[in-house]
Design an enzyme around this catalytic site. Structure first.
Site, short mmCIF file in Angstrom:
data_model
loop_
_atom_site.label_atom_id
_atom_site.label_comp_id
_atom_site.label_asym_id
_atom_site.label_seq_id
_atom_site.Cartn_x
_atom_site.Cartn_y
_atom_site.Cartn_z
NE ARG A 109 -2.22 -1.49 3.45
CZ ARG A 109 -2.67 -1.36 4.70
NH1 ARG A 109 -3.86 -0.84 4.93
NH2 ARG A 109 -1.93 -1.76 5.71
CG ASN A 159 -4.10 -4.63 3.06
OD1 ASN A 159 -3.70 -4.50 1.92
ND2 ASN A 159 -3.30 -4.71 4.11
#
EC number: 6.2.-.-
Length: 776
Positions: free
Chosen positions: A18, A36
């Site tokens: 990320r 996520n």
């Protein structure tokens, strides 16, 4: 504004994915967010398609080191505008699990620099990590991989660590095990009585104290990342002997850990490819050929190689920092039992082995042994798939996209489990031998954990066809309890299917010719197979040939006592009376005459506890026994074969005539008859030829016979691809001889690399066979 939702699947959680998305999107000036969820990573972007295309290209090119992108799926969606300007990392979302768990990874260079920097706040902190390294599988309790779902939830972060954790520009952004000496796990050293060992004036911490005890010849239990090791000074023969005696491990090799490549090169050859593997994030134990200075022979009796690994955690790096020679770093257990993971368990089970304990307070959720690899024919090949590799999923070959969710329960030895889900195979870490009840309990616990982690609900269960395997009986009971169909798969079919699946052989790719060599597997004709030539696709398996079947007098005792196989082979080939007349004066035959020959003859002739077997492993045992190698008994599986290969590699004359094998056509197919081999071998024994030459000629002869058989069968059946599998192919000399000859014949070769050729790969083969039978 135009917008797209981008789904990224693969190993993309807990690896700094990320932050990479955030950095690339910010650099490109894109608006949106990333999170996520159970399927992997979800990116939403408000931008035109060309800008999003550039983003996806850059994401592929700059994938973090521990991440693996399996696919990126772009899909338009309608939304007025992003909730906030710029690009954001938002909270994880729940949902069905379709993502993978990243294996534990060795300490990265940046973290290593920090622990040796006196000015750094993590100086000498043994639990230093970041998104590029550290524990993953060993600490996870559920998906998604967030700190609250790991054993690190017990350690609230201090303000400084939390600031790192929340900063997308920091390499510790959302590093779930992130910690420091202020807020993280702590290490201590205690004696057998449970009393903490005090530091001397010169020692900085418990690691220094542990090093001092090791130099004094003591044995330490050291809690690491996936389990407890037993350690001692590898250059101290008395310490090594004491560890063997206490651990009840008479001969099986000990793994070694060395500070760096310079230390390893003092004792072993080390190529560039081998060094790269040792220094990879997986950091396995690597079998290396010995050369140079010598270490105590008791580290690896009867072997020409040593198993080395480099320090893969900060704790190990700090411990080894001042050592100019290696430490033994072997599993913390009694022989054949599961490795200890908990502090109380370590004190209880290792109390009669360890002199002191180096422990910490971070719970190990999942036991993960060290992986073992070897470079064979120029390629790294796993012998044990565990830390650093498991549970990294394997993409299934073309044609398996609609494979049903299945659970394969593996074999009896070197057991693993395999889950099929979303067109992927999830192969667990090495679990051990189910003959040992504590290992079977750990096997059941691992199954429960994986099913919970992956929210796995199989439509059927798959087992080895051997009804006596504990995994088979367990699978049958589980299928009855849950009302699921039970699929039985023949052992050697599973072996060949596992290498086909690993190498991406398509479902409709047609048949391959399989050479499957191992110790034993339940045959379709009621005998024990183990030296097989098979015509295989995923749905079917036809036996085309095999090694000549021979009795195993005493049944399972013949596996433990190689002399029984030598007797049975000679009796079958020549009859015992002829053996005594012709070779009775040889030392090897005199030794057999001291055995209960009359009893064994009666057992074989009447078929009493003497099952027939075509096992290649038992043929190796028989040859080894006649050369005086492990004749009386073995201390670990495959010991006689391993030491026989060591003898062959030591042969001074490298060009002897290979021992011949006969070829017979029988109802069961082409039979490789070892009678000519035994005649030549016995003559060489009578002529005083050295055992190394005999061992080498045997390896060469067996390889030559198998290649000749393959050539005949491939021509008859129009096959161009040969697959090699089975535990015997851990023998580098045999594998390389066969592989080179097959390639010279113009045949395509399929062989294992990422999945063990031994029974550690069975579960994968079982799973793809069962799936293929369900796919129309």
């Amino acid at each position: 504004m135009p917008a797209e939702q981008i789904r990224v699947r693969g190993l993309v959680q807990g690896v700094g994915f990320r932050p990479t998305v955030w950095r690339i999107a910010s650099q490109l000036g894109l608006q949106g967010d990333v999170s996520n969820d159970g399927e992997g990573v979800l990116v939403r972007l408000w931008a035109d398609r060309h800008a999003i295309g550039r983003f996806c290209e850059q994401l592929q090119a700059e994938c973090p080191p521990l991440a693996r992108i399996d696919f990126i799926q772009r899909q338009p969606f309608v939304d007025a505008a992003p909730a906030q300007p710029g690009f954001q990392i938002i909270a994880s979302q729940s949902g069905g699990v379709h993502t993978g768990i990243v294996p534990d990874a060795a300490t990265c260079h940046a973290c290593r620099e920090e622990i040796f920097d006196p000015a750094n706040r993590r100086y000498r902190y043994p639990f230093t990590n970041c998104t590029h390294c550290g524990p993953r599988l060993s600490i996870i309790e559920r998906i998604p991989y967030d700190r609250a779902n790991t054993s690190m939830r017990l350690f609230p972060m201090c303000p400084v660590c939390e600031a790192e954790y929340l900063d997308p520009a920091d390499r510790r952004f959302h590093a779930q095990p992130n910690a420091c000496p202020v807020c993280g796990p702590q290490l201590w050293l205690e004696d057998r009585a449970g009393e903490q060992i005090e530091l001397t004036a010169e020692e900085r911490d418990s690691i220094d104290s542990a090093s001092r005890l090791l130099r004094q010849g003591q044995i330490l239990a050291i809690k690491g990342i996936g389990g407890v090791h037993l350690a001692c000074d590898a250059a101290n023969p008395a310490a090594v002997a004491r560890l063997r005696q206490r651990k009840r491990r008479p001969a099986k090799p000990f793994a070694l850990m060395a500070r760096d490549a310079t230390v390893i090169r003092r004792y072993c050859r080390l190529s560039r490819e081998e060094l790269d593997l040792l220094q990879s994030p997986a950091a396995p134990i690597l079998l290396l050929d010995q050369q140079g200075e010598t270490l105590p022979e008791a580290l690896a009796p009867g072997q020409a190689s040593l198993g080395f690994m480099l320090p893969y955690t900060p704790l190990h790096q700090l411990l080894l920092a001042d050592w100019e020679h290696p430490l033994v770093m072997t599993s913390g257990n009694l022989s054949e039992e599961p490795q200890c993971v908990g502090n109380h368990e370590t004190r209880r089970r290792l109390g009669e082995i360890a002199d002191a304990y180096l422990l910490h307070d971070r719970p190990i959720v999942n036991r993960v042994d060290d992986s073992v690899a070897r470079l064979v024919a120029g390629r790294p090949r796993l012998l044990r798939r565990a830390r650093g590799y498991a549970p990294g999923h394997l993409a299934l070959p073309p044609g398996f996209e609609q494979a049903p969710d299945l659970l394969a329960l593996g074999g009896e030895l070197k057991s693993t489990l395999c889950l099929l889900k979303d067109g992927q195979a999830i192969l667990t870490q090495h679990l051990g031998d189910l003959e040992n009840y504590p290992t079977f309990q750990a096997y059941q616990q691992t199954l429960a954990l994986y099913r919970q982690l992956y929210q796995h609900h199989p439509t059927r269960l798959v087992v080895d066809s051997h009804p006596g395997y504990r995994s088979h009986r367990f699978g049958r009971e589980l299928a009855q309890q849950q009302g699921l169909p039970l699929e039985r798969v023949q052992h050697h079919h599973a072996h060949i299917a596992s290498v086909m699946a690993e190498r991406g052989w398509p479902l409709d790719g047609g048949r391959v010719l399989g050479i499957c060599l191992d110790g034993s597997g339940y045959g379709e004709d009621g005998t024990i197979w183990g030296g097989e030539l098979l015509l295989v696709d995923y749905r079917s398996c036809q036996r085309l040939g095999h090694l000549q079947t021979t009795a195993l007098p005493g049944g399972s005792k013949a596996i433990q006592e190689p002399w029984r196989n030598a007797f049975a082979q000679l009796q079958r080939c020549f009859g015992w009376s002829q053996v005594e007349r012709q070779w009775g004066g040889l030392e090897a035959i005199c030794a057999l005459q001291q055995r209960p020959v009359a009893v064994l003859l009666a057992m074989v002739e009447q078929g009493l506890n003497s099952p027939l077997s075509s096992s290649c492993g038992r043929l190796f045992d028989a040859v080894a026994a006649l050369l005086g190698i492990c004749a009386d008994g073995i201390d670990y599986e495959g010991q006689a074969a391993v030491e026989l290969e060591t003898a062959a590699m030591a042969a001074v004359e490298r060009l002897p005539e290979p021992y011949p094998f006969g070829f017979n056509r029988e109802e069961s197919g082409l039979v490789l008859d070892p009678t000519p081999m035994w005649r030549a071998l016995m003559q060489d024994l009578a002529d005083g030829v050295c055992s190394e030459q005999i061992a080498y000629a045997f390896h060469l002869g067996l390889a030559s016979a198998l290649v000749r058989a393959v050539r005949q069968l491939a021509e008859v059946h129009g096959i161009q691809t040969v697959a090699l599998s089975g535990g015997v192919f851990q023998n580098r000399s045999l594998f390389e001889a066969i592989a080179e000859s097959l390639r010279k014949q113009g045949l395509r070769l399929l062989s294992h690399e990422a999945v063990p050729s031994n029974d550690g790969g069975l579960a994968l083969g079982q799973a793809v066979i069962a799936a293929a039978r369900q796919i129309k």
